[in-house]
Write a protein that holds these residues in place. Sequence first.
Motif, PDB file in Angstrom:
ATOM      1  N   MET A  71     -10.002  -4.197 -26.578  1.00 33.09           N
ATOM      2  CA  MET A  71     -10.324  -4.201 -25.169  1.00 33.09           C
ATOM      3  C   MET A  71     -11.365  -3.132 -24.851  1.00 33.09           C
ATOM      4  O   MET A  71     -11.320  -2.037 -25.381  1.00 33.09           O
ATOM      5  CB  MET A  71      -9.063  -3.914 -24.354  1.00 33.09           C
ATOM      6  N   LYS A  72     -12.307  -3.493 -23.999  1.00 30.42           N
ATOM      7  CA  LYS A  72     -13.364  -2.552 -23.662  1.00 30.42           C
ATOM      8  C   LYS A  72     -13.360  -2.249 -22.165  1.00 30.42           C
ATOM      9  O   LYS A  72     -13.407  -3.151 -21.339  1.00 30.42           O
ATOM     10  CB  LYS A  72     -14.719  -3.143 -24.067  1.00 30.42           C
ATOM     11  N   ILE A  73     -13.310  -0.965 -21.855  1.00 31.95           N
ATOM     12  CA  ILE A  73     -13.363  -0.541 -20.460  1.00 31.95           C
ATOM     13  C   ILE A  73     -14.672   0.207 -20.241  1.00 31.95           C
ATOM     14  O   ILE A  73     -15.041   1.076 -21.028  1.00 31.95           O
ATOM     15  CB  ILE A  73     -12.166   0.372 -20.107  1.00 31.95           C
ATOM     16  N   LEU A  74     -15.390  -0.163 -19.196  1.00 37.87           N
ATOM     17  CA  LEU A  74     -16.663   0.482 -18.896  1.00 37.87           C
ATOM     18  C   LEU A  74     -16.542   1.243 -17.577  1.00 37.87           C
ATOM     19  O   LEU A  74     -16.212   0.664 -16.552  1.00 37.87           O
ATOM     20  CB  LEU A  74     -17.753  -0.592 -18.805  1.00 37.87           C
ATOM     21  N   VAL A  75     -16.803   2.545 -17.648  1.00 37.13           N
ATOM     22  CA  VAL A  75     -16.764   3.352 -16.436  1.00 37.13           C
ATOM     23  C   VAL A  75     -18.188   3.424 -15.885  1.00 37.13           C
ATOM     24  O   VAL A  75     -19.129   3.729 -16.621  1.00 37.13           O
ATOM     25  CB  VAL A  75     -16.230   4.769 -16.729  1.00 37.13           C
TER      26      VAL A  75
END
Lengths: 147, 91
Positions: free
Chosen positions: B1-5
């Motif tokens: 899973m990739k989270i982009l801030v």
Amino acid sequence: MLSEYLTSEMISFKESAENWEEAIKIASQPLLEQQFIEKEYIDTMISNVKEFGPYIVMVPGFAMPHARPENGVNKLGVSLLILGKETLFNDEKAASVFLVLAATDPESHLALLSELSSLLSNEENVARLAAARSESEVFTILKEESK
Amino acid sequence: MKILVVCGNGLGSSFMMSMNVQKAMKELNMEGTCSHTDLASAKTENADYYIGAPEIMDQLNDGNRKIISLVNMFSMDEIKKALTTHVLEGR
């Protein structure tokens, strides 16, 4: 780290500001006078808020105005303005502590930001900064954090 | 899973927020990566979730992206709550 950059000539206090634009201008003044930034940088910080909204209010009461290195930064620096009364950005966001960040590239300021981040993750620290009325009170809060 | 801030400039706020998001992910035992960028780049970068200030998220919300808005990006409680509701419980 933060206390190395935030020297007493970079800190100002004022009872209130007419609006957030004025607060950003007052907060940036020491960086401008010491030639860390050009006037263009202040204008860009203000237009960024107009374009993207007041996301620079990172914690209720605390704003970190900043723009990009190419918008007129000569030297890495931070300046701080503490207002006696909060200034409104919109109906939801207001700040009385303004920490202006001037970064020269995407990396050199990251250590400074990590320290600031741990300072801000404690809500009590933000309240203490907002209540500070002298440089020495600010230094005390910063010193405690860097321990 | 990739989270982009995401933040407006991609060099200040988003970096600080991503440190807190990574810390929260660790505490919640979540697998995945978290990186940070500016609003313009975020529009062309794919991620499972986008996190940022409400003003920034409004501009990123096209109906397809999964977005998470944070009011206090330094509140570990708010970040953990947001990750729990949006990611772990998938609401």
